[in-house]
Design a protein around this motif. Structure first.
Motif, PDB file in Angstrom:
ATOM      1  N   ALA A  55       9.392  10.449  22.156  1.00  0.00           N
ATOM      2  CA  ALA A  55       9.718   9.359  23.084  1.00  0.00           C
ATOM      3  C   ALA A  55      10.835   8.486  22.517  1.00  0.00           C
ATOM      4  O   ALA A  55      11.579   7.855  23.266  1.00  0.00           O
ATOM      5  N   VAL A  56      10.977   8.432  21.174  1.00  0.00           N
ATOM      6  CA  VAL A  56      12.078   7.695  20.549  1.00  0.00           C
ATOM      7  C   VAL A  56      13.332   8.538  20.750  1.00  0.00           C
ATOM      8  O   VAL A  56      13.493   9.593  20.140  1.00  0.00           O
ATOM      9  N   ARG A  57      14.199   8.068  21.647  1.00  0.00           N
ATOM     10  CA  ARG A  57      15.357   8.869  22.055  1.00  0.00           C
ATOM     11  C   ARG A  57      16.627   8.544  21.288  1.00  0.00           C
ATOM     12  O   ARG A  57      17.440   9.416  21.028  1.00  0.00           O
ATOM     13  N   ASN A  58      16.831   7.268  21.018  1.00  0.00           N
ATOM     14  CA  ASN A  58      18.051   6.854  20.326  1.00  0.00           C
ATOM     15  C   ASN A  58      17.873   5.430  19.838  1.00  0.00           C
ATOM     16  O   ASN A  58      16.831   4.824  20.041  1.00  0.00           O
ATOM     17  N   GLY A  59      18.905   4.924  19.202  1.00  0.00           N
ATOM     18  CA  GLY A  59      18.844   3.552  18.737  1.00  0.00           C
ATOM     19  C   GLY A  59      19.659   3.336  17.483  1.00  0.00           C
ATOM     20  O   GLY A  59      20.559   4.113  17.164  1.00  0.00           O
ATOM     21  N   LEU A  60      19.309   2.277  16.769  1.00  0.00           N
ATOM     22  CA  LEU A  60      20.064   1.819  15.607  1.00  0.00           C
ATOM     23  C   LEU A  60      19.102   1.356  14.531  1.00  0.00           C
ATOM     24  O   LEU A  60      18.132   0.653  14.818  1.00  0.00           O
ATOM     25  N   VAL A  61      19.409   1.722  13.286  1.00  0.00           N
ATOM     26  CA  VAL A  61      18.627   1.274  12.136  1.00  0.00           C
ATOM     27  C   VAL A  61      19.595   0.656  11.128  1.00  0.00           C
ATOM     28  O   VAL A  61      20.581   1.292  10.748  1.00  0.00           O
ATOM     29  N   VAL A  62      19.311  -0.577  10.707  1.00  0.00           N
ATOM     30  CA  VAL A  62      20.170  -1.292   9.758  1.00  0.00           C
ATOM     31  C   VAL A  62      19.307  -1.777   8.605  1.00  0.00           C
ATOM     32  O   VAL A  62      18.276  -2.417   8.804  1.00  0.00           O
ATOM     33  N   SER A  63      19.748  -1.486   7.383  1.00  0.00           N
ATOM     34  CA  SER A  63      19.077  -2.000   6.199  1.00  0.00           C
ATOM     35  C   SER A  63      20.102  -2.133   5.083  1.00  0.00           C
ATOM     36  O   SER A  63      21.301  -1.967   5.306  1.00  0.00           O
ATOM     37  N   LYS A  64      19.613  -2.413   3.889  1.00  0.00           N
ATOM     38  CA  LYS A  64      20.516  -2.555   2.743  1.00  0.00           C
ATOM     39  C   LYS A  64      20.673  -1.226   2.034  1.00  0.00           C
ATOM     40  O   LYS A  64      19.891  -0.285   2.246  1.00  0.00           O
ATOM     41  N   ALA A  65      21.669  -1.147   1.199  1.00  0.00           N
ATOM     42  CA  ALA A  65      21.954   0.079   0.441  1.00  0.00           C
ATOM     43  C   ALA A  65      20.720   0.506  -0.346  1.00  0.00           C
ATOM     44  O   ALA A  65      20.015  -0.327  -0.917  1.00  0.00           O
ATOM     45  N   GLY A  66      20.446   1.800  -0.323  1.00  0.00           N
ATOM     46  CA  GLY A  66      19.333   2.356  -1.065  1.00  0.00           C
ATOM     47  C   GLY A  66      18.007   2.305  -0.330  1.00  0.00           C
ATOM     48  O   GLY A  66      16.992   2.756  -0.847  1.00  0.00           O
ATOM     49  N   HIS A  67      17.982   1.754   0.879  1.00  0.00           N
ATOM     50  CA  HIS A  67      16.744   1.612   1.636  1.00  0.00           C
ATOM     51  C   HIS A  67      16.668   2.532   2.856  1.00  0.00           C
ATOM     52  O   HIS A  67      15.756   2.410   3.656  1.00  0.00           O
ATOM     53  N   LEU A  68      17.645   3.428   3.011  1.00  0.00           N
ATOM     54  CA  LEU A  68      17.698   4.269   4.205  1.00  0.00           C
ATOM     55  C   LEU A  68      17.770   5.744   3.853  1.00  0.00           C
ATOM     56  O   LEU A  68      18.509   6.135   2.950  1.00  0.00           O
ATOM     57  N   ASP A  69      17.031   6.555   4.588  1.00  0.00           N
ATOM     58  CA  ASP A  69      17.127   8.016   4.517  1.00  0.00           C
ATOM     59  C   ASP A  69      17.991   8.432   5.706  1.00  0.00           C
ATOM     60  O   ASP A  69      17.478   8.803   6.769  1.00  0.00           O
TER      61      ASP A  69
END
Length: 195
Positions: free
Chosen positions: A69-83
């Motif tokens: 159901a999660v189709r799209n979007g945006l994820v924002v975090s700091k360096a080293g916190h995202l896969d």
């Protein structure tokens, strides 16, 4: 009460460590979001916006609960916190912002957020918000640039002011803080979960 008495008998250090572990588990982004969405599911397609230092974990919880159901979007975090590969494989755009002081990435995140909200599409919005968002995503007020935001945030961080006062200043310097995003949602359904 009996369990606490037993823990104290084991030693105050052990009790404090157990309390810390329990507190961290209670605010685990993945588990909190999965529980919240299991208790009150969102039907239909979902457009996700996750902002903050726990954005990755919170997104994982949303995907675990909502699946495709999660189709799209945006994820924002700091360096080293995202896969980033994991997020992109799920159709999510990724931006790395600056923390604790806004960076060029924070301004890019603000632009990406505006574009994400303006993009046509169906479905409900799911906002996942966690600590650090105020510096990770920024859209400065007219006449301000990155250098001014950085100077102001450096001063605020060292000022000793209460967080409410700090946030009043940040709100005045931004087009998106303090409810500035609401006008961009155009009355579309929104669920917000915050840690």
């Amino acid at each position: 009460m009996h369990r606490i008495d037993e823990r104290i008998a084991e030693g105050p250090r052990r009790l404090l460590l157990d309390l810390l572990v329990a507190a961290l588990a209670a605010v685990d982004g993945r588990a909190c979001v999965a529980r919240a969405l299991a208790a009150r599911p969102i039907g239909g397609p979902v457009r996700l916006v996750a902002l903050g230092k726990a954005a990755q974990a919170m997104t994982e919880g949303a995907v675990a609960a909502l699946g495709p159901a999660v189709r799209n979007g945006l994820v924002v975090s700091k360096a080293g916190h995202l896969d980033e590969p994991w997020l992109r494989a799920r159709g999510l755009a990724v931006v790395v912002g600056g923390h604790p002081v806004p960076s060029a990435g924070s301004l890019a995140a603000g632009e990406a957020l505006g574009a994400t909200l303006a993009a046509p599409g169906e479905g409900s919005w799911l906002f996942l918000l966690s600590g650090g968002t105020s510096s990770l995503v920024e859209a400065p007020a007219a006449g301000l640039g990155l250098a001014e935001l950085q100077r102001a945030n450096d001063w605020l961080l060292g000022s000793g002011l209460p967080i409410a006062a700090v946030n009043r200043v940040r709100k005045a310097l931004s087009r998106i803080k303090g409810g500035g995003l609401l006008s961009r949602l155009g009355g579309r359904p929104v669920r917000a979960l915050a840690i």
